[in-house]
Design an enzyme around this catalytic site. Structure first.
Site, short mmCIF file in Angstrom:
data_model
loop_
_atom_site.label_atom_id
_atom_site.label_comp_id
_atom_site.label_asym_id
_atom_site.label_seq_id
_atom_site.Cartn_x
_atom_site.Cartn_y
_atom_site.Cartn_z
N TYR A 125 0.82 -1.15 0.09
CA TYR A 125 0.16 0.06 0.06
C TYR A 125 0.87 1.27 0.02
O TYR A 125 0.26 2.30 -0.26
CB TYR A 125 -0.81 -0.08 1.25
N PHE A 417 -10.46 -4.23 10.42
CA PHE A 417 -11.80 -4.05 9.59
C PHE A 417 -11.39 -4.40 8.01
O PHE A 417 -10.42 -4.57 7.83
CB PHE A 417 -12.18 -2.48 9.66
#
Length: 417
Positions: A125, A417
């Protein structure tokens, strides 16, 4: 050339779920219809992307609205990214890059200040402007070594509070307010919706998970207010000679006060037969080890990056948090995606902050991903300079940035999450 990403229709959602499961190495069985219906009701299809080839989903991506607590207690709108997969047969075709570009552009247009995610793999990322903004630590406690008095009352009489065992319904009632109190004082905390509480208490468990009912305990302060919540599971392992070797594993511990944290950890380490406690993911500077008479009884078993952030609006982000130092910096922020780059004059003091575009000469140049590392105060600008990850154009500018961005406590995100 692979097909372009697009939003997923309700009819395509079951195959999208199957592709998510494939990406996370779950058994390649069809998702039960009842689970599809439940999960479909929980997602925004307008923020759910897929890549389809020959009628089959081969890449997935989803985002949802979130609030993030920053240094000082303010909560900012975040674009939370999850369910990111590319099927092994379709890697290295730019599918994730295209899905990410679509999502970040939409988040910028909506007015989200940052994008957030929990990175399953470290190298992915950074190239999209994300940087690790918080870290996590997990301890394993050798209870007999901890030195706690097994005869002592928990909480002790001087505390005046008490601990009660409760059930899932109580947790759904008491937990949200307690979490809001935590979010008001702990930067790095993200919001929890009703679905989070239902899933955490066993009302909505995906078919690929096996639910084992946990124990729930609350700490009540002397005035009766609920200041702490603990969820844990225990095994039934016994050793030779009928010696208990049971382990308690913490699913979550929230304390609105240090007294609540101390009482709940002490309670957990005082349960008969429990000889080992696994703490779950905590802040790296958690008070826990020092609640024990012998802090060495808490052995670090995990220390890793956790919450990653990607700034989408540099002025709003930097003006939203608080600062303990007084300082002025001109930051040249590089952003290959063109979403948040520019040159900004940041002026801060304990009374507030201002961040505006400027034409003044830069003091520091850094990538938007490295600014994300600094944002919650968990990284040192001096360390980044030593690593060659920022360029200093004015003497001692890195030291100024270090003083400006540092926070009194480390960031902590309790949730995956």
């Amino acid at each position: 050339m692979s097909p372009d990403p697009r939003t997923v229709s309700a009819a395509e959602f079951p195959d999208w779920l199957r592709a998510v499961g494939t990406g996370f190495l779950r058994p390649p069985a069809p998702v039960p219809e009842e689970e599809v219906e439940v999960r479909l009701a929980q997602v925004d299809l307008g923020r759910t992307q897929g890549v389809f080839e020959d009628g089959r989903c081969v890449a997935t991506f989803r985002s949802f609205a979130q609030e993030l607590t920053v240094v000082g207690g303010a909560r900012i709108p975040a674009d939370a990214v999850t369910a990111v997969t590319v099927t092994p047969t379709h890697r290295r075709r730019g599918l994730l890059s295209r899905m990410m570009a679509v999502d970040l552009a939409a988040a910028k247009e909506r007015g989200d200040v940052v994008s957030s995610l929990i990175a399953a793999e470290y190298p992915i990322y950074g190239r999209y402007g994300f940087g690790p903004a918080s870290w996590t630590t997990e301890w394993e406690i050798d209870v007999p070594r901890a030195g706690l008095d097994p005869r002592a009352r928990v909480p002790d009489e001087a505390d005046g509070g008490r601990i009660d065992l409760v059930d899932g319904a109580d947790v759904r009632k008491l937990g949200p307010e307690l979490h809001s109190r935590l979010a008001a004082r702990q930067h790095g905390v993200v919001s929890r919706d009703e679905r989070w509480w239902r899933r955490a208490t066993g009302l909505e468990v995906p078919a690929f998970e096996t639910w084992k009912e946990p124990f729930h305990a609350v700490y009540r302060a002397p005035d009766g207010s609920v200041d702490g919540l603990l969820t844990y599971r225990a095994d039934g392992h016994w050793g030779d000679g009928k010696q208990p070797l049971n382990k308690a594993t913490v699913a979550g511990l929230t304390g609105a006060t240090p007294a609540a944290e101390r009482a709940l950890w002490t309670y957990l380490c005082s349960i008969d037969w429990i000889t080992t406690v696994r703490t779950g993911f905590r802040a790296p500077d958690d008070l826990l080890p020092h609640f024990l008479p012998d802090p060495r009884a808490a052995r670090v078993v995990t220390h890793a990056d956790f919450l990653w952030l990607r700034l989408l609006d540099v002025p709003r982000a930097l003006e939203s948090r608080t600062y303990t130092a007084v300082g002025s910096l001109v930051l040249e922020v590089r952003d290959a995606a063109g979403l948040a780059g520019g040159r900004f004059l940041l002026e801060v003091s304990p009374s507030g902050a201002s961040c505006v575009p400027t034409t003044r000469a830069a003091d520091l140049t850094l990538d938007v991903a490295d600014l994300a590392c600094l944002y919650l105060g968990d990284e040192s600008a001096l360390r980044l300079a030593a690593l060659g990850r920022l360029d200093e154009h004015r003497a001692a500018a890195s030291a100024t940035a270090d003083a400006v961005f540092r926070a009194p406590r480390r960031a902590w995100c309790p949730d995956v999450f």
